[in-house]
Design a protein around this motif. Structure first.
Motif, PDB file in Angstrom:
ATOM      1  N   LEU A   9       0.822  -1.206   0.000  1.00 20.78           N
ATOM      2  CA  LEU A   9       0.000   0.000   0.000  1.00 20.78           C
ATOM      3  C   LEU A   9       0.861   1.264   0.000  1.00 20.78           C
ATOM      4  O   LEU A   9       0.539   2.242  -0.685  1.00 20.78           O
ATOM      5  CB  LEU A   9      -0.939   0.004   1.208  1.00 20.78           C
ATOM      6  N   PHE A  10       1.955   1.250   0.747  1.00 16.93           N
ATOM      7  CA  PHE A  10       2.864   2.391   0.772  1.00 16.93           C
ATOM      8  C   PHE A  10       3.436   2.657  -0.616  1.00 16.93           C
ATOM      9  O   PHE A  10       3.470   3.792  -1.086  1.00 16.93           O
ATOM     10  CB  PHE A  10       3.997   2.136   1.781  1.00 16.93           C
ATOM     11  N   THR A  11       3.859   1.588  -1.296  1.00 14.39           N
ATOM     12  CA  THR A  11       4.418   1.727  -2.641  1.00 14.39           C
ATOM     13  C   THR A  11       3.364   2.240  -3.614  1.00 14.39           C
ATOM     14  O   THR A  11       3.644   3.121  -4.440  1.00 14.39           O
ATOM     15  CB  THR A  11       4.982   0.376  -3.123  1.00 14.39           C
ATOM     16  N   LEU A  12       2.158   1.727  -3.518  1.00 16.08           N
ATOM     17  CA  LEU A  12       1.079   2.164  -4.396  1.00 16.08           C
ATOM     18  C   LEU A  12       0.758   3.644  -4.179  1.00 16.08           C
ATOM     19  O   LEU A  12       0.664   4.420  -5.139  1.00 16.08           O
ATOM     20  CB  LEU A  12      -0.168   1.306  -4.163  1.00 16.08           C
ATOM     21  N   VAL A  13       0.633   4.055  -2.936  1.00 15.18           N
ATOM     22  CA  VAL A  13       0.353   5.458  -2.628  1.00 15.18           C
ATOM     23  C   VAL A  13       1.507   6.346  -3.076  1.00 15.18           C
ATOM     24  O   VAL A  13       1.290   7.449  -3.612  1.00 15.18           O
ATOM     25  CB  VAL A  13       0.064   5.640  -1.115  1.00 15.18           C
ATOM     26  N   ASP A  14       2.735   5.870  -2.906  1.00 10.98           N
ATOM     27  CA  ASP A  14       3.909   6.635  -3.317  1.00 10.98           C
ATOM     28  C   ASP A  14       3.905   6.879  -4.830  1.00 10.98           C
ATOM     29  O   ASP A  14       4.152   7.996  -5.297  1.00 10.98           O
ATOM     30  CB  ASP A  14       5.177   5.906  -2.890  1.00 10.98           C
ATOM     31  N   PHE A  15       3.612   5.838  -5.613  1.00  9.96           N
ATOM     32  CA  PHE A  15       3.582   6.005  -7.064  1.00  9.96           C
ATOM     33  C   PHE A  15       2.409   6.869  -7.525  1.00  9.96           C
ATOM     34  O   PHE A  15       2.551   7.681  -8.440  1.00  9.96           O
ATOM     35  CB  PHE A  15       3.569   4.648  -7.773  1.00  9.96           C
ATOM     36  N   VAL A  16       1.255   6.702  -6.891  1.00 14.68           N
ATOM     37  CA  VAL A  16       0.103   7.542  -7.244  1.00 14.68           C
ATOM     38  C   VAL A  16       0.430   9.004  -6.964  1.00 14.68           C
ATOM     39  O   VAL A  16       0.149   9.889  -7.788  1.00 14.68           O
ATOM     40  CB  VAL A  16      -1.167   7.090  -6.488  1.00 14.68           C
ATOM     41  N   LEU A  17       1.038   9.275  -5.828  1.00 18.42           N
ATOM     42  CA  LEU A  17       1.429  10.640  -5.476  1.00 18.42           C
ATOM     43  C   LEU A  17       2.477  11.173  -6.454  1.00 18.42           C
ATOM     44  O   LEU A  17       2.391  12.322  -6.900  1.00 18.42           O
ATOM     45  CB  LEU A  17       1.962  10.663  -4.044  1.00 18.42           C
ATOM     46  N   LEU A  18       3.452  10.349  -6.803  1.00 17.93           N
ATOM     47  CA  LEU A  18       4.487  10.754  -7.753  1.00 17.93           C
ATOM     48  C   LEU A  18       3.884  11.110  -9.113  1.00 17.93           C
ATOM     49  O   LEU A  18       4.202  12.155  -9.689  1.00 17.93           O
ATOM     50  CB  LEU A  18       5.532   9.642  -7.914  1.00 17.93           C
ATOM     51  N   PHE A  19       3.006  10.263  -9.610  1.00 23.93           N
ATOM     52  CA  PHE A  19       2.410  10.518 -10.927  1.00 23.93           C
ATOM     53  C   PHE A  19       1.450  11.696 -10.905  1.00 23.93           C
ATOM     54  O   PHE A  19       1.384  12.468 -11.871  1.00 23.93           O
ATOM     55  CB  PHE A  19       1.726   9.266 -11.461  1.00 23.93           C
ATOM     56  N   SER A  20       0.694  11.854  -9.822  1.00 26.13           N
ATOM     57  CA  SER A  20      -0.248  12.982  -9.773  1.00 26.13           C
ATOM     58  C   SER A  20       0.492  14.314  -9.642  1.00 26.13           C
ATOM     59  O   SER A  20       0.130  15.294 -10.294  1.00 26.13           O
ATOM     60  CB  SER A  20      -1.278  12.801  -8.663  1.00 26.13           C
ATOM     61  N   ILE A  21       1.538  14.362  -8.832  1.00 25.24           N
ATOM     62  CA  ILE A  21       2.336  15.594  -8.733  1.00 25.24           C
ATOM     63  C   ILE A  21       3.095  15.811 -10.035  1.00 25.24           C
ATOM     64  O   ILE A  21       3.190  16.941 -10.537  1.00 25.24           O
ATOM     65  CB  ILE A  21       3.300  15.530  -7.526  1.00 25.24           C
ATOM     66  N   GLY A  22       3.614  14.734 -10.624  1.00 22.08           N
ATOM     67  CA  GLY A  22       4.327  14.832 -11.890  1.00 22.08           C
ATOM     68  C   GLY A  22       3.457  15.361 -13.015  1.00 22.08           C
ATOM     69  O   GLY A  22       3.927  16.112 -13.875  1.00 22.08           O
ATOM     70  N   SER A  23       2.189  15.002 -13.026  1.00 24.79           N
ATOM     71  CA  SER A  23       1.297  15.508 -14.082  1.00 24.79           C
ATOM     72  C   SER A  23       0.990  16.991 -13.888  1.00 24.79           C
ATOM     73  O   SER A  23       0.682  17.696 -14.849  1.00 24.79           O
ATOM     74  CB  SER A  23       0.000  14.697 -14.118  1.00 24.79           C
ATOM     75  N   GLN A  24       1.108  17.470 -12.668  1.00 21.20           N
ATOM     76  CA  GLN A  24       0.851  18.886 -12.396  1.00 21.20           C
ATOM     77  C   GLN A  24       2.071  19.765 -12.672  1.00 21.20           C
ATOM     78  O   GLN A  24       1.936  20.855 -13.195  1.00 21.20           O
ATOM     79  CB  GLN A  24       0.414  19.078 -10.932  1.00 21.20           C
ATOM     80  N   ILE A  25       3.256  19.284 -12.313  1.00 23.10           N
ATOM     81  CA  ILE A  25       4.450  20.134 -12.432  1.00 23.10           C
ATOM     82  C   ILE A  25       5.325  19.781 -13.632  1.00 23.10           C
ATOM     83  O   ILE A  25       6.268  20.494 -13.937  1.00 23.10           O
ATOM     84  CB  ILE A  25       5.294  20.095 -11.139  1.00 23.10           C
ATOM     85  N   GLY A  26       5.056  18.671 -14.287  1.00 18.51           N
ATOM     86  CA  GLY A  26       5.807  18.294 -15.471  1.00 18.51           C
ATOM     87  C   GLY A  26       6.855  17.230 -15.181  1.00 18.51           C
ATOM     88  O   GLY A  26       7.325  17.081 -14.049  1.00 18.51           O
TER      89      GLY A  26
END
Length: 156
Positions: A9-26
């Motif tokens: 779950l930690f890994t899943l949340v980490d990747f979701v957070l990474l991709f969602s922030i990445g889509s916002q900031i590039g």
């Protein structure tokens, strides 16, 4: 089994957070942030690791158990591993493991959870350990014979 679920779950949340922030900031900014946090973590690991090793050596020379330093070393290793993983959540937790004040909070949380003697609440010096081992029924002098080096040389 519960730890495996937590890690997943930690890994899943980490990747979701990474991709969602990445889509916002590039993509480029995201990669740059992940690399910068990794370099900051490596710098902190080196700095804190050297000072922890020095403190552990001092405590061992004084005849004490360096339990606090062992906990610090484990936190540094864990923090370094988290910084190697890509993701903002793992980077934040990894840097928290490397900061002394955050480590103290983690240590207190572990102690509160019931993990006793992580810090060695009652640490004994070598002298105290020797005294406590003598009180196990072998009180008094120990009798025996010895031969000095001079006598050994004369006998040859």
């Amino acid at each position: 089994m519960p730890i495996l679920i937590f890690i997943s779950l930690f890994t899943l949340v980490d990747f979701v957070l990474l991709f969602s922030i990445g889509s916002q900031i590039g993509l480029l900014t995201t990669l740059l942030l992940v690399l910068v946090t990794g370099f900051i973590g490596l710098h902190l690991i080196r700095k804190e690791g050297v000072s922890t090793l020095a403190r552990a050596r001092q405590r061992m020379q004084a005849g004490e158990i360096p339990s606090q330093e062992l906990f610090t070393g484990a936190a540094l290793i864990f923090g370094g591993a988290l910084l190697l993983a890509p993701g903002f959540l793992s980077d934040a937790l990894g840097i928290a493991c490397l900061l002394p004040n955050a480590r103290q909070l983690m240590f207190k949380a572990l102690a509160w959870l019931g993990l006793k003697n992580v810090s060695g609440q009652q640490q004994q010096t070598r002298y105290q350990q020797d005294e406590s081992s003598r009180s196990n029924g072998h009180e008094g002098p120990i009798e025996g014979e010895f031969i000095s080096r001079d006598e050994t040389a004369r006998r040859r």
